[in-house]
Design a protein around this motif. Structure first.
Motif, short mmCIF file in Angstrom:
data_model
loop_
_atom_site.label_atom_id
_atom_site.label_comp_id
_atom_site.label_asym_id
_atom_site.label_seq_id
_atom_site.Cartn_x
_atom_site.Cartn_y
_atom_site.Cartn_z
N ALA A 10 0.91 -1.21 -0.19
CA ALA A 10 -0.16 -0.10 0.09
C ALA A 10 0.78 1.43 -0.16
O ALA A 10 0.49 2.32 -0.43
N GLU A 11 2.08 1.39 0.61
CA GLU A 11 2.93 2.35 0.79
C GLU A 11 3.77 2.57 -0.67
O GLU A 11 3.77 3.66 -1.06
N THR A 12 4.47 1.80 -1.42
CA THR A 12 4.91 1.93 -2.59
C THR A 12 4.16 1.39 -3.84
O THR A 12 4.56 2.08 -4.95
N GLY A 13 3.13 0.81 -3.72
CA GLY A 13 2.38 0.37 -4.97
C GLY A 13 3.08 -0.62 -5.62
O GLY A 13 2.55 -1.13 -6.90
N GLN A 14 3.95 -1.42 -5.10
CA GLN A 14 4.68 -2.50 -5.77
C GLN A 14 3.73 -3.68 -5.81
O GLN A 14 2.78 -3.78 -4.95
N TRP A 32 2.74 -13.83 -13.25
CA TRP A 32 2.54 -13.00 -14.21
C TRP A 32 2.28 -11.38 -13.74
O TRP A 32 1.38 -11.20 -12.83
N LEU A 33 2.90 -10.43 -13.87
CA LEU A 33 2.90 -9.38 -13.33
C LEU A 33 3.33 -8.17 -14.33
O LEU A 33 3.90 -8.50 -15.45
N ARG A 34 2.61 -7.05 -14.13
CA ARG A 34 2.68 -5.79 -15.06
C ARG A 34 2.61 -4.36 -14.18
O ARG A 34 1.40 -4.37 -13.43
N ALA A 35 3.58 -3.78 -13.99
CA ALA A 35 3.81 -2.62 -13.36
C ALA A 35 2.45 -1.72 -13.73
O ALA A 35 2.41 -1.54 -14.93
N GLY A 36 2.03 -1.20 -12.61
CA GLY A 36 0.82 -0.39 -12.61
C GLY A 36 -0.49 -0.92 -13.14
O GLY A 36 -1.39 -0.11 -13.57
N VAL A 37 -0.46 -2.19 -13.48
CA VAL A 37 -1.64 -3.04 -13.86
C VAL A 37 -2.02 -4.02 -12.88
O VAL A 37 -3.14 -3.85 -12.43
N GLY A 38 -1.33 -5.08 -12.80
CA GLY A 38 -1.58 -6.22 -11.55
C GLY A 38 -0.57 -7.13 -11.37
O GLY A 38 0.31 -7.25 -12.25
N ALA A 39 -1.16 -8.23 -10.76
CA ALA A 39 -0.28 -9.45 -10.37
C ALA A 39 -1.16 -10.70 -10.52
O ALA A 39 -2.33 -10.45 -9.90
N VAL A 40 -0.91 -11.53 -11.16
CA VAL A 40 -1.61 -12.67 -11.34
C VAL A 40 -0.87 -14.08 -10.99
O VAL A 40 0.29 -14.23 -11.54
N ASP A 169 7.63 -2.58 -9.79
CA ASP A 169 7.42 -1.26 -9.16
C ASP A 169 6.87 -0.25 -10.28
O ASP A 169 6.02 -0.57 -10.79
N ASP A 170 7.78 0.58 -10.57
CA ASP A 170 6.98 1.44 -11.81
C ASP A 170 7.89 1.28 -12.94
O ASP A 170 7.74 2.34 -13.85
N LEU A 171 8.77 0.37 -13.15
CA LEU A 171 9.59 0.06 -14.31
C LEU A 171 8.97 -0.94 -15.05
O LEU A 171 8.11 -1.89 -14.88
N TYR A 205 21.65 -2.62 -8.82
CA TYR A 205 21.23 -3.11 -10.11
C TYR A 205 20.34 -2.10 -10.80
O TYR A 205 20.44 -2.02 -12.00
N LEU A 206 19.36 -1.37 -10.05
CA LEU A 206 18.49 -0.32 -10.42
C LEU A 206 19.40 0.78 -10.98
O LEU A 206 19.39 1.47 -12.23
N THR A 207 20.42 1.30 -10.08
CA THR A 207 20.97 2.47 -10.66
C THR A 207 22.03 2.15 -11.74
O THR A 207 22.14 2.84 -12.74
N ARG A 208 22.71 0.84 -12.02
CA ARG A 208 23.39 0.40 -13.19
C ARG A 208 22.51 0.60 -14.17
O ARG A 208 23.06 1.12 -15.49
#
Length: 224
Positions: A10-14, A32-40, A169-171, A205-208
């Motif tokens: 709820a805090e990050t939306g992950q 199965w996951l898609r950022a900003g959509v959902g997870a299944v 997350d949001d990527l 790894y995100l920074t890279r």
């Protein structure tokens, strides 16, 4: 042959999925996951196509339950499927067909859904939801806590051999995507080791990827 937890922070939306199965390479077919959509989590007699279809329907504006119903109707054999969904707003949907294997259960909690089949008992799923709701830390850690709680409550009726953990997350790519495709014993324990090794490196790894000029050195030849 499978038990899973699908959850949202709820805090990050992950959004994320943690799952284990007696079958090989559960992470290749079921989460199965898609950022900003959902997870299944698509399981039982698994149809991998259900995951992307449900995510497409969610992206098109359907509710979680509407997306599940439409995807199942399009493909037939719904009596053999088990599906758990959390959308980007934390709304949930669950489905267990009449031919779900053995002892099976599915339960929605706060920002989560757990589901399983061929379980040692229906209480496995209740333990997973409770663990997710009451554990702290980041989403991946909470998902792992729920998966371990399911195992401790009895897990599958038989041995499990694979496990997976994935978080978006949001990527456009998962920030966590860890799998144990086969272990003779305790794949959930092996997955936990992978997560504990990866967690302190996650941000690096995100920074890279996002800003190579700030990429940390790993001390290997050619890495300066």
């Amino acid at each position: 042959m499978t038990f899973s937890i699908v959850g949202r922070c709820a805090e990050t939306g992950q959004l994320g999925v943690a799952i284990s199965s007696s079958s090989i390479a559960v992470g290749a077919r079921c989460p199965w996951l898609r950022a900003g959509v959902g997870a299944v989590a698509s399981q039982n007699i698994t149809l991998p196509a259900l995951g992307p279809l449900i995510l497409d329907e969610l992206a098109g504006g359907l509710t979680a339950q509407e997306a599940v119903d439409r995807a199942l109707a399009r493909n037939g054999y719904s009596q053999y499927r088990q599906v758990a969904v959390v959308d980007t707003h934390g709304h949930t949907a669950i489905f267990s067909g009449s031919h779900a294997l053995g002892i099976h259960n599915a339960l929605a909690g706060e920002q989560c859904v757990a589901a399983g089949n061929l379980l040692a008992s229906a209480g496995v799923i209740e333990a997973m939801v409770a663990a997710f709701e009451h554990s702290g830390g980041c989403l991946a850690s909470r998902l792992m806590s729920a998966l371990q709680a399911g195992q401790q409550a009895g897990g599958e009726a038989g041995a499990v051999h694979s496990a997976a953990l994935s978080v978006v997350d949001d990527l456009t790519w998962p920030i966590v995507d860890l799998r144990v495709d086969w272990a003779e014993e305790n794949p959930i324990g092996e997955l936990e080791k992978l997560w504990l090794a990866y967690q302190p490196q996650l941000q690096d790894y995100l920074t890279r990827a996002l800003d190579p000029t700030q990429a940390p050195s790993y001390g290997v030849p050619g890495d300066e």
